[in-house]
Scaffold this motif. Structure first.
Motif, PDB file in Angstrom:
ATOM      1  N   VAL A 141       0.851  -1.192   0.000  1.00 44.81           N
ATOM      2  CA  VAL A 141       0.000   0.000   0.000  1.00 44.81           C
ATOM      3  C   VAL A 141       0.886   1.241   0.000  1.00 44.81           C
ATOM      4  N   TYR A 142       0.575   2.167  -0.893  1.00 45.44           N
ATOM      5  CA  TYR A 142       1.314   3.425  -0.970  1.00 45.44           C
ATOM      6  C   TYR A 142       0.316   4.587  -0.954  1.00 45.44           C
ATOM      7  N   TRP A 143       0.725   5.674  -0.289  1.00 41.58           N
ATOM      8  CA  TRP A 143      -0.017   6.935  -0.385  1.00 41.58           C
ATOM      9  C   TRP A 143       0.848   7.914  -1.167  1.00 41.58           C
ATOM     10  N   ILE A 144       0.220   8.600  -2.108  1.00 43.70           N
ATOM     11  CA  ILE A 144       0.955   9.436  -3.065  1.00 43.70           C
ATOM     12  C   ILE A 144       0.474  10.878  -2.979  1.00 43.70           C
ATOM     13  N   ASN A 145       1.421  11.792  -3.010  1.00 40.79           N
ATOM     14  CA  ASN A 145       1.089  13.210  -3.159  1.00 40.79           C
ATOM     15  C   ASN A 145       0.846  13.462  -4.649  1.00 40.79           C
ATOM     16  N   LYS A 146      -0.430  13.630  -5.021  1.00 43.50           N
ATOM     17  CA  LYS A 146      -0.771  13.739  -6.441  1.00 43.50           C
ATOM     18  C   LYS A 146      -0.296  15.047  -7.063  1.00 43.50           C
ATOM     19  N   THR A 147       0.120  15.989  -6.246  1.00 45.31           N
ATOM     20  CA  THR A 147       0.626  17.254  -6.791  1.00 45.31           C
ATOM     21  C   THR A 147       1.898  17.038  -7.595  1.00 45.31           C
ATOM     22  N   ASP A 148       2.797  16.207  -7.055  1.00 46.16           N
ATOM     23  CA  ASP A 148       4.058  15.937  -7.757  1.00 46.16           C
ATOM     24  C   ASP A 148       4.332  14.438  -7.907  1.00 46.16           C
ATOM     25  N   ASN A 149       3.301  13.589  -7.551  1.00 47.33           N
ATOM     26  CA  ASN A 149       3.409  12.129  -7.652  1.00 47.33           C
ATOM     27  C   ASN A 149       4.540  11.554  -6.813  1.00 47.33           C
ATOM     28  N   SER A 150       4.853  12.205  -5.714  1.00 46.41           N
ATOM     29  CA  SER A 150       5.866  11.684  -4.791  1.00 46.41           C
ATOM     30  C   SER A 150       5.191  10.803  -3.737  1.00 46.41           C
ATOM     31  N   LEU A 151       5.957   9.842  -3.215  1.00 51.66           N
ATOM     32  CA  LEU A 151       5.430   8.965  -2.179  1.00 51.66           C
ATOM     33  C   LEU A 151       5.425   9.691  -0.843  1.00 51.66           C
ATOM     34  N   LEU A 152       4.341   9.550  -0.105  1.00 53.66           N
ATOM     35  CA  LEU A 152       4.252  10.135   1.225  1.00 53.66           C
ATOM     36  C   LEU A 152       4.977   9.242   2.229  1.00 53.66           C
ATOM     37  N   ASP A 153       5.430   9.852   3.305  1.00 54.64           N
ATOM     38  CA  ASP A 153       6.176   9.133   4.329  1.00 54.64           C
ATOM     39  C   ASP A 153       5.326   8.002   4.911  1.00 54.64           C
ATOM     40  N   GLU A 154       5.879   6.799   4.986  1.00 56.37           N
ATOM     41  CA  GLU A 154       5.160   5.647   5.525  1.00 56.37           C
ATOM     42  C   GLU A 154       4.764   5.860   6.988  1.00 56.37           C
ATOM     43  N   ALA A 155       5.479   6.749   7.683  1.00 58.81           N
ATOM     44  CA  ALA A 155       5.159   7.006   9.084  1.00 58.81           C
ATOM     45  C   ALA A 155       3.787   7.674   9.241  1.00 58.81           C
ATOM     46  N   LEU A 156       3.266   8.240   8.155  1.00 58.22           N
ATOM     47  CA  LEU A 156       1.971   8.914   8.213  1.00 58.22           C
ATOM     48  C   LEU A 156       0.803   7.947   8.053  1.00 58.22           C
ATOM     49  N   GLN A 157       1.110   6.695   7.689  1.00 59.08           N
ATOM     50  CA  GLN A 157       0.036   5.745   7.406  1.00 59.08           C
ATOM     51  C   GLN A 157       0.087   4.537   8.325  1.00 59.08           C
ATOM     52  N   ASN A 158      -1.088   3.920   8.488  1.00 59.02           N
ATOM     53  CA  ASN A 158      -1.202   2.702   9.287  1.00 59.02           C
ATOM     54  C   ASN A 158      -2.084   1.730   8.515  1.00 59.02           C
ATOM     55  N   SER A 159      -1.478   0.635   8.020  1.00 50.57           N
ATOM     56  CA  SER A 159      -2.200  -0.311   7.170  1.00 50.57           C
ATOM     57  C   SER A 159      -2.425  -1.629   7.906  1.00 50.57           C
ATOM     58  N   THR A 160      -3.644  -2.165   7.738  1.00 49.00           N
ATOM     59  CA  THR A 160      -4.001  -3.445   8.341  1.00 49.00           C
ATOM     60  C   THR A 160      -4.443  -4.396   7.240  1.00 49.00           C
ATOM     61  N   VAL A 161      -3.768  -5.553   7.151  1.00 49.10           N
ATOM     62  CA  VAL A 161      -4.092  -6.570   6.147  1.00 49.10           C
ATOM     63  C   VAL A 161      -4.588  -7.819   6.870  1.00 49.10           C
ATOM     64  N   SER A 162      -5.723  -8.359   6.404  1.00 48.09           N
ATOM     65  CA  SER A 162      -6.300  -9.524   7.068  1.00 48.09           C
ATOM     66  C   SER A 162      -6.846 -10.503   6.043  1.00 48.09           C
ATOM     67  N   LEU A 163      -6.883 -11.786   6.427  1.00 51.03           N
ATOM     68  CA  LEU A 163      -7.444 -12.828   5.573  1.00 51.03           C
ATOM     69  C   LEU A 163      -8.944 -12.938   5.824  1.00 51.03           C
ATOM     70  N   ASN A 164      -9.723 -12.963   4.746  1.00 55.12           N
ATOM     71  CA  ASN A 164     -11.167 -13.130   4.897  1.00 55.12           C
ATOM     72  C   ASN A 164     -11.532 -14.612   4.777  1.00 55.12           C
ATOM     73  N   PRO A 165     -12.817 -14.971   4.965  1.00 53.06           N
ATOM     74  CA  PRO A 165     -13.206 -16.391   4.928  1.00 53.06           C
ATOM     75  C   PRO A 165     -12.874 -17.097   3.617  1.00 53.06           C
ATOM     76  N   ARG A 166     -12.688 -16.356   2.526  1.00 56.20           N
ATOM     77  CA  ARG A 166     -12.352 -16.979   1.241  1.00 56.20           C
ATOM     78  C   ARG A 166     -10.861 -17.257   1.102  1.00 56.20           C
ATOM     79  N   GLY A 167     -10.100 -16.867   2.117  1.00 58.59           N
ATOM     80  CA  GLY A 167      -8.658 -17.040   2.043  1.00 58.59           C
ATOM     81  C   GLY A 167      -7.980 -15.944   1.256  1.00 58.59           C
ATOM     82  N   LEU A 168      -8.695 -14.864   0.962  1.00 58.32           N
ATOM     83  CA  LEU A 168      -8.142 -13.724   0.242  1.00 58.32           C
ATOM     84  C   LEU A 168      -7.867 -12.583   1.219  1.00 58.32           C
ATOM     85  N   TYR A 169      -7.115 -11.607   0.755  1.00 58.31           N
ATOM     86  CA  TYR A 169      -6.705 -10.517   1.637  1.00 58.31           C
ATOM     87  C   TYR A 169      -7.611  -9.291   1.480  1.00 58.31           C
TER      88      TYR A 169
END
Length: 284
Positions: A141-169
């Motif tokens: 997962v990436y967050w992008i500053n669309k003004t100049d298409n630069s990547l935002l600092d990962e410290a600003l984001q918190n991502s949670t990934v989990s498996l659902n009943p189908r075994g997909l993420y």
């Protein structure tokens, strides 16, 4: 791809004709470090399944095996099928084929959805939430500053990934960033195996919120105006009453004016004036 069918190739190219009664053919996987048979062919030319997970999902062709093609056809692929499959062909106690086929499984992620929780212009920080689901393997997962298409600092984001009943993420990513004028950020979900990037801009979410705010404001104004505006029937009745009132006042004024200009009638004087006078005669 999850839900599709796939053929795992296993060929013996040095011969063109095989007697299946002389062969043992195995397709195996490793379960907790122990070889487990998916499907097999015994010397009596019967095909069986050693794992219920693959019953009715794994198939070999007898006609093709006679020609040296021992490929395995798998139906309805699931994420659990991502592993090494070992093709083993034995004749006269000799391994004539020993091949490992690695199966990679993938599924497309849904298009990301970016939402913006309610905030006020006084807030110095904005919170964006990006969600996507039903993908495989685990995403980046990436967050992008669309003004100049630069990547935002990962410290600003918190991502949670989990498996659902189908075994997909499923993935939920939250971005907290300082408010700046004309802010536009993008959420990108990358499926590395498919070389696929799905990106959605936050401007869509902000525009939707603005439209909702304007609609709500207009609706409230309409309701307020409706509460202070009398119905059409009420306005019509009020107009009639005003006209009748003005007419009544005009009649009263006219009556008083005429009364002031006409003299009072003296009934006594009138009676005397109308009485004939008797002629007086002197009698000598």
């Amino acid at each position: 791809m999850v839900g599709s069918n796939v053929e795992l190739s296993c060929m013996h190219t040095t011969e063109e004709d095989f007697d299946l009664n002389q062969l043992y053919v195995y397709w195996q996987i490793s379960v907790s470090g122990t070889p487990t048979t998916v499907t097999y062919l015994s010397e009596n030319s019967t095909v069986g399944h050693g794992n219920n997970q693959y019953k009715d999902r794994a198939q070999m062709s007898l006609d093709r095996m006679k020609l040296g093609d021992f490929s395995l056809l798998l139906y309805n692929i699931t994420p659990q099928d991502e592993q090494d499959f070992n093709c083993l062909v034995i004749r006269n106690f000799e391994k004539i084929v020993n091949t490992v086929v690695t199966l990679h499984v993938a599924a497309n992620y849904s298009m990301p959805v970016v939402s913006v929780p309610p905030s006020t212009p006084q807030d110095e920080e904005l919170t964006f939430t990006c969600t996507s689901k039903d993908g495989y393997p685990e995403p980046k997962v990436y967050w992008i500053n669309k003004t100049d298409n630069s990547l935002l600092d990962e410290a600003l984001q918190n991502s949670t990934v989990s498996l659902n009943p189908r075994g997909l993420y499923d993935v939920v990513s939250v971005l907290r960033i300082r408010r700046v004028p004309n802010m536009n950020v993008g959420c990108c979900i990358e499926n590395v195996l498919l070389h696929q990037n799905l990106t959605v801009s936050s401007q869509t979410a902000l525009a939707s919120e603005a439209n909702a705010s304007v609609t709500e404001h207009n609706t409230n104004d309409t309701l307020k105006n409706a509460a202070h505006t009398p119905p059409e029937n009420s306005r019509t009745g009020l107009t009639v009453l005003i006209i009748l009132g003005v007419a009544a006042v005009a009649v009263a004024v006219m009556f008083l004016w005429l009364k002031g200009r006409c003299p009072r009638w003296n009934y006594a004087a009138g009676a005397q004036a109308s009485r004939p006078e008797l002629e007086q005669t002197d009698h000598v």
